[in-house]
Motif scaffolding. Structure first.
Motif, PDB file in Angstrom:
ATOM      1  N   TRP A 174       0.975  -1.210   0.039  1.00  0.00           N
ATOM      2  CA  TRP A 174       0.155   0.008   0.172  1.00  0.00           C
ATOM      3  C   TRP A 174       0.987   1.201   0.189  1.00  0.00           C
ATOM      4  O   TRP A 174       2.028   1.211   0.570  1.00  0.00           O
ATOM      5  N   ARG A 177      -0.529   5.813   2.743  1.00  0.00           N
ATOM      6  CA  ARG A 177      -1.773   6.767   3.309  1.00  0.00           C
ATOM      7  C   ARG A 177      -2.827   6.047   3.730  1.00  0.00           C
ATOM      8  O   ARG A 177      -3.977   6.523   4.504  1.00  0.00           O
ATOM      9  N   ALA A 178      -2.904   4.671   3.425  1.00  0.00           N
ATOM     10  CA  ALA A 178      -3.957   3.711   3.894  1.00  0.00           C
ATOM     11  C   ALA A 178      -3.408   2.330   4.005  1.00  0.00           C
ATOM     12  O   ALA A 178      -2.283   2.079   3.587  1.00  0.00           O
ATOM     13  N   VAL A 270      -4.085   6.648  10.317  1.00  0.00           N
ATOM     14  CA  VAL A 270      -4.142   5.827   8.954  1.00  0.00           C
ATOM     15  C   VAL A 270      -5.134   4.862   8.758  1.00  0.00           C
ATOM     16  O   VAL A 270      -5.118   3.977   9.610  1.00  0.00           O
ATOM     17  N   PRO A 271      -6.205   4.859   8.034  1.00  0.00           N
ATOM     18  CA  PRO A 271      -7.298   4.119   7.818  1.00  0.00           C
ATOM     19  C   PRO A 271      -6.866   2.607   7.300  1.00  0.00           C
ATOM     20  O   PRO A 271      -5.985   2.736   6.408  1.00  0.00           O
ATOM     21  N   LEU A 273      -8.508  -0.350   5.084  1.00  0.00           N
ATOM     22  CA  LEU A 273      -9.345  -0.490   4.266  1.00  0.00           C
ATOM     23  C   LEU A 273      -9.394  -1.964   3.924  1.00  0.00           C
ATOM     24  O   LEU A 273      -8.306  -2.620   4.049  1.00  0.00           O
ATOM     25  N   MET A 286      -7.944   6.228  -3.593  1.00  0.00           N
ATOM     26  CA  MET A 286      -6.821   6.654  -2.550  1.00  0.00           C
ATOM     27  C   MET A 286      -6.019   7.883  -2.783  1.00  0.00           C
ATOM     28  O   MET A 286      -5.560   8.357  -1.623  1.00  0.00           O
ATOM     29  N   LEU A 289      -6.711  10.871  -0.353  1.00  0.00           N
ATOM     30  CA  LEU A 289      -6.461  10.870   1.269  1.00  0.00           C
ATOM     31  C   LEU A 289      -5.035  11.435   1.640  1.00  0.00           C
ATOM     32  O   LEU A 289      -4.280  11.587   0.699  1.00  0.00           O
TER      33      LEU A 289
END
Length: 289
Positions: A174, A177-178, A270-271, A273, A286, A289
């Motif tokens: 990833w 940011r997520a 930081v989400p 997902l 994304m 974000l």
């Protein structure tokens, strides 16, 4: 390619930002040359009589030397390394972290030298395959669901023998940011072997303390493009935080163990997902974000 194999929605075009401050071409070339020298030295040691794959030689290479060599690799790219937290315990140990970049591999090994999980195709690579196999890499067939029980058994066996095994349970990279959710199979191996789990939080920052996406190796990004992007970036810092260990026996099933490790390794704000699948087109959501 099976539909269960996870993939992130991140792509180079949507998620990887251009660096505001870049190194001059000669400096970037020197960085890559230094990395090449360090890699050749490492390969020579692995293939030497002192290498871990030789009879009665496992453990001859000092762990401190391996940790320093891994940090030197990252520093040679111009990336600063900041490590915090307690030292990882000895004995069988499952090291886990979220996955952003190929830089995550030496950074995780700098916490504690470990047997890495890698896709089975790497075993057949002409240059990287033999050294990886000699170094004790555990090769897994990620696109064959039927091979999963044998993979878990192999990891569990290595853990019972007292080795550290390093894994990136998201199953995909990833942008930073997520994050993706942790797959649970590798945690079954820790449960079966009765060993602790060591979550490690890895973050890449710019000089302004923002999230740096320069090290991200996502989507259809090529290795050469990623190597050059990192070598030309300036002011990138890799923050490695060794989180408190999750002792054996605290969680009875792999679902709760995976969730506990994921929460410990995730960076605040930081989400997390859900994954897509490789049969679906990558999403560009994304980039906002």
């Amino acid at each position: 390619m099976s539909a269960w194999l996870p993939s992130a929605p991140c792509t180079p075009g949507a998620c990887v930002e251009r660096c505001r401050d870049v190194a001059a071409v000669p400096r970037a070339v020197l960085r890559l040359a230094a990395v090449a020298v360090l890699l050749l030295v490492g390969i020579a040691i692995v293939l030497s009589p002192l290498g871990p794959g030789r009879p009665r030689s496992r453990g001859r290479i000092p762990a401190a030397l391996v940790r320093h060599w891994c940090r030197w690799i990252v520093r040679a790219f111009g990336v600063r390394v900041r490590m915090t937290g307690a030292a990882a315990p000895a004995g069988g140990l499952l090291l886990v972290a979220h996955h952003v970049s190929w830089l995550d591999i030496p950074l995780l090994a700098a916490v504690r030298p470990a047997r890495m999980l890698a896709k089975s195709e790497i075993r057949r690579w002409p240059v990287a395959g033999p050294p990886a196999a000699r170094a004790g890499v555990l090769f897994i067939e990620r696109d064959r669901l039927r091979a999963l029980p044998d993979t878990v058994a192999a990891i569990s066996r290595a853990l019972r023998e007292g080795a550290a095994v390093a894994a990136f349970p998201e199953g995909s990279t990833w942008c930073g940011r997520a994050r993706g959710s942790y797959r649970r199979a590798v945690f079954q191996a820790a449960l079966d072997a009765g060993v602790p789990v060591q979550p490690v939080r890895i973050r890449y920052r710019t000089a302004e303390r923002e999230v740096s996406t320069a090290p991200a190796f996502v989507g259809e990004d090529t290795l050469l493009a990623s190597l050059w992007r990192v070598a030309t970036a300036r002011g990138v810092t890799a923050e490695v935080e060794v989180r408190p260990v999750v002792p054996p026996g605290r969680h009875r099933d792999r679902r709760s163990l995976a969730e506990a490790a994921q929460q410990a390794a995730a960076a605040p704000g930081v989400p997390v997902l859900r994954h897509g699948h490789r049969r679906k087109a990558p999403s560009k959501s994304m980039c906002a974000l």
